[in-house]
Each structure stands twice: as C-alpha cells, then as structure tokens.
Design an enzyme around this catalytic site. Structure first.
Site, PDB file in Angstrom:
ATOM      1  N   LYS A  52       0.846  -1.203  -0.061  1.00  0.00           N
ATOM      2  CA  LYS A  52      -0.032   0.011  -0.097  1.00  0.00           C
ATOM      3  C   LYS A  52       0.886   1.192  -0.154  1.00  0.00           C
ATOM      4  O   LYS A  52       1.652   1.336   0.604  1.00  0.00           O
ATOM      5  CB  LYS A  52      -0.998  -0.192   1.308  1.00  0.00           C
ATOM      6  N   SER A 127      -9.638   2.100   3.045  1.00  0.00           N
ATOM      7  CA  SER A 127      -9.169   2.923   2.107  1.00  0.00           C
ATOM      8  C   SER A 127      -7.828   2.093   1.439  1.00  0.00           C
ATOM      9  O   SER A 127      -7.544   2.442   0.243  1.00  0.00           O
ATOM     10  CB  SER A 127      -8.135   3.982   2.913  1.00  0.00           C
ATOM     11  N   SER A 151      -9.696  -0.178   7.220  1.00  0.00           N
ATOM     12  CA  SER A 151      -8.974  -0.315   5.884  1.00  0.00           C
ATOM     13  C   SER A 151      -8.331  -1.430   5.212  1.00  0.00           C
ATOM     14  O   SER A 151      -7.975  -1.510   4.140  1.00  0.00           O
ATOM     15  CB  SER A 151      -8.047   1.009   5.850  1.00  0.00           C
TER      16      SER A 151
HETATM   17  N1  GLN Z   1     -12.779   4.513   6.517  1.00  0.00           N
HETATM   18  C1  GLN Z   1     -12.203   4.787   7.806  1.00  0.00           C
HETATM   19  C2  GLN Z   1     -11.886   6.311   7.594  1.00  0.00           C
HETATM   20  O1  GLN Z   1     -11.945   7.049   6.632  1.00  0.00           O
HETATM   21  C3  GLN Z   1     -10.937   4.070   8.019  1.00  0.00           C
HETATM   22  C4  GLN Z   1      -9.573   4.496   7.446  1.00  0.00           C
HETATM   23  C5  GLN Z   1      -8.440   3.389   7.793  1.00  0.00           C
HETATM   24  O2  GLN Z   1      -8.622   2.581   8.284  1.00  0.00           O
HETATM   25  N2  GLN Z   1      -7.419   3.979   7.088  1.00  0.00           N
HETATM   26  O3  GLN Z   1     -11.133   6.962   8.426  1.00  0.00           O
END
Ligand code: GLN
Length: 454
Positions: A52, A127, A151
């Site tokens: 990532k 994400s 994410s």
């Molecule tokens: N969707 C969550 C957010 O927008 C989780 C993001 C993540 O785990 N990086 O913060």
C-alpha cells in the site's frame, strides 16, 4: 506472470499506482539464484508482494494517494518493507488508496478510484482498495494494507479476500505515513488465512525504531491456521456482538453472516450473544480522535520538506507558498478532517470533544475486557453492505463513515481483527465478509477460527 496480469488488467482496475518491473524481476532472479545455490530460504522467498502506498519504499514513489506527495521518492525503507526485502519477496509496486487512508471506497485517491475486480462499476472498499483489488484480481498473491478504522478488513470483505489488523504495536509503524498514530496498524491482505499467517509472522515482532512497538514475539500464527484448517472448533467460545446487528445491516449480508455462525456451531464452537454497550458510541469517538491526530500529523506537509510545491506569482511569503500548496495538494476529505481536528483540539473545546472521546475509548476497552472474560473471540459481519456503485456515497461523508461501524472498535481498543470471506450475496452476487476479534496479543485465535471457517 503477476507482472503480465498487472499489464493486462491494471488499466481498468487502477489497483497499482506504481509498478516496479525491473526491480521485481531483479529480486525474483536473485531469489532463483538463492534457490539453485541451495541457500536456506524463507517460506515466502520469491513470492511477489504489493505494498500500500502509505508505507515508505526506498527509491520507489510513495504518495499516500495524495497530490501533495506527488513525485516524492523516500530515501529509506519502512521496517515492514525492510523485513519483506530481507526475506526475499519481490516487490511488485505500490497500491492505490484513499488520500492519507481517509475513506472507505478508494474514491478519495488523488489518482482516480480503484475498481472492484468482481464488478468494475463498483468500489473495492477502502482505504486500501488497491491492495485488496490487486490480490482479488490475481495481480499479486500477497499485499500489505494499513488499518486505522477498518481499511484492511472492509476492503477484504468487499473483494472476497482475507485481511488482518494485528494487535496494536505488534507490527512496526516505522515508515508508515501516519494517519492516526494511536490507531494505525499495518497488516496482511491475502487470498487464504494461511497466507496471512505466513506474512503476519514475517512482518510482526518488536522494532526499536517504533516507540509503540510491543516487545513480544509474533509466533504461533501459522500453527494456529494449520490447526484451524482441520475444522474442529470444539471448546472455542464465540460471542456474537449484539450491538453489531439491526437495521444498519443489509439483509443479504446478514443472511451470509448467519450461515457463517451456523458453520461455526457445526464445527463445534459454543456460540452465545454478548453485549458491548459502548460500541454504539465508537463511531463518534473515532471521528474526533482520528481528525485530532491527523490534523497534527498533516501539519508537516508544508511544501518545504516533501513533495509538490505550488508557488503563487509575485514574491510570495513562505506562509503564502504553504497555504497555496496545501490548498492545491490536499483533497476535500483531508481538508474536512484537518478542520474538524483543529477545531476539536483548540483551547476551550479540548475537554468537551477530545476529552469526551478519550473517555468513550476507555469504556470500549472495558467492554472488550468484560466480553473476553466469557468468550474467546467475537464475531460480526465485517461491513454493513456489499460493494456499492462508484459515486454513490462521494457526496455523503456520513454514509461513507458508516461503512466502518463494525471495524472501528478494534482500532480504538488496540485488539486484533480478521475479515474472512463469507460467500457471495444472493442478491447481487458480490462478496461478503465475516469479522472476528480477539484480545490483545491473542492474534493466533483469529487464525484458528478464520482457517476453520474458510
Ligand atoms: N474508513 C475509515 C476512515 O475513513 C478507516 C480508514 C482506515 O482504516 N485507514 O477513517
């Protein structure tokens, strides 16, 4: 073969932001040489991996999905990158993500959305949608994700892959472009539970370069996955989380979840319902703590030290350059969170917002402690819906935030979680996922139950 698959499919999927063809081939050739020389090899030596774009890779662009880091080439490897290289895994490239890991659909990437390999008109989750889509589309057998509020696990559910958020502090965050330091955790994204165990043991374990690193070795995961694969869960106490049920959950997701629970029972697990009452406040606490931490973290992107600088005409002051560069470099969601976080931390509001959120965090930790007195693992659906159409939620941040209803409590408490595929929806044919949570440092339990269900 994986590079060929990337060449054939990445134009559509946009799972990779950067592919390192010469680097991956050179690392693969070096692995072949080690093999023919009869050197002792790590089990994953020669198995390619995608990373990532939130983790630094020396000499390879690292953008965290943001324009503000466009063109930045890190001069060093994060610890997880270094461990991957030392074990001989060729690095295929860097995967797409929501900007600075803020989002649940990968649509907040400055470099365009990633498409779900199962249906190209739908999101792959976020994400870390790039890592999940790459693994689901056979572009890579293994990937690294990061999970601050879900994410790794939510994209796992949306793409039919396995995703693991390890215990907080058990995988080094050195070299991770921080979203929220007290919540972030790197982890594996793979097609099988055993693959995740192999990768997790490789990347886990103490790191003196990370001040929050836990000094406990990460072992027993591969063994637990092998044990679980035998399909006997007798003696395992599983708690269905009462607060993670109800109207917020799509009926087709619930149907598959209930089938998974039935399978657990058939495999001998003892299933009961447990209540973790503070979970209902988790979302509110998370969306204060996270913006507070990220508003502070993102202050360093001032166009002086890293990435892209936009210089207005005339003879602008340093402050004007910073302002214009930050305005051009950050997307809407990032700006929204910087504003919320800065507000919540400002003097006079600190106790009312951040202080309250920290209290909820403690209540959630207490809920987990009490629940784990009577059960070994907790279970819920990973995400409330299957993958939704691209564009459906972009103008509705609240409904996007609701994607993380089930995943956020684990980050607030630091406990480990896994998402395992639970079959495809009978309504739309898309993947669903089931999530297990275990006490801090009991990650092995997730591998046993995950491999049994798989
Ligand atoms: N969707 C969550 C957010 O927008 C989780 C993001 C993540 O785990 N990086 O913060």
């Amino acid at each position: 073969a994986h590079l060929d698959q990337i060449a054939a499919t990445n134009g559509d999927l946009n799972a990779f932001l950067h592919v390192d063809v010469p680097g991956a081939l050179a690392q693969a050739a070096a692995s072949d040489e080690r093999r023919s020389a009869g050197s002792p090899l790590h089990a994953l030596d020669g198995v390619p991996i995608a990373i990532k774009d939130v983790l630094t890779t020396e000499g390879l662009p690292t953008t965290a999905g943001s324009r503000i880091l466009e063109g930045w080439i890190p001069p060093y490897d994060g610890t997880v990158t270094a461990r991957i290289k030392a074990a001989g895994l060729p690095i295929l490239g860097k995967t797409n993500m929501d900007e600075f890991a803020m989002g649940s659909s990968t649509e907040n990437s400055a470099y365009g959305p990633t498409r779900n390999p199962w249906d190209h008109d739908r999101i792959p989750g976020g994400s870390g949608g790039g890592s999940a889509a790459a693994v689901a589309a056979f572009q890579a057998p293994l990937a690294i994700g990061s999970d601050t509020g879900g994410s790794i696990r939510q994209p796992g559910a949306m793409t039919g892959t396995v995703g693991v958020k390890p215990t907080y502090g058990s995988v080094s965050r050195y070299g991770v472009i921080a979203l929220a330091n007290s919540l972030d955790q790197l982890g594996p994204v793979t097609r099988t539970v055993l693959d995740s165990a192999l990768l997790h043991e490789l990347i886990g374990g103490h790191d003196p370069k990370d001040s929050t690193s836990v000094p406990t070795p990460v072992t027993g995961l591969i063994e637990a996955a092998r044990e679980g694969a035998k399909g006997d869960l007798s003696g395992l106490r599983v708690g269905v989380v009462k607060e993670l049920q109800g109207d917020a959950w799509a009926p087709d997701v619930v149907e598959r979840f209930e089938e998974s629970v039935d399978i657990l029972k058939k495999l001998g697990a003892d299933v009961v319902e447990v209540s973790l009452p503070s979970f209902v406040h988790a979302m509110a606490a998370y969306y204060l703590i996270l913006p507070a931490e990220c508003s502070s973290n993102l202050a360093k992107f001032d166009a002086m030290r890293y990435g892209r600088r936009v210089t207005p005409e005339g003879s602008p002051s340093a402050e004007e350059v910073m302002k214009v560069s930050r305005d051009a470099g950050f997307g809407d969601e990032v700006k929204r969170r910087i504003i919320i976080g800065t507000y919540a931390l400002s003097s006079g509001y600190y106790d009312a917002y951040y202080g309250q959120a920290q209290k909820i965090r403690t209540l959630i930790i207490e809920d987990f402690r009490r629940a784990f007195e009577s059960v070994d693992v907790l279970v819920s659906p990973t995400a409330p819906t299957t993958a939704f159409p691209i564009g459906e939620k972009v103008d509705d941040p609240l409904s996007m935030y609701l994607q993380d209803l089930a995943t956020i409590p684990a980050n607030l408490a630091g406990v480990p979680g896994i998402s395992v595929p639970s079959g495809t929806s009978r309504e739309d044919g898309l993947p669903t996922g089931v999530q297990f949570l275990a006490p801090v440092l009991e990650d092995a339990r997730l591998y046993r139950v995950g491999a049994a269900l798989e």
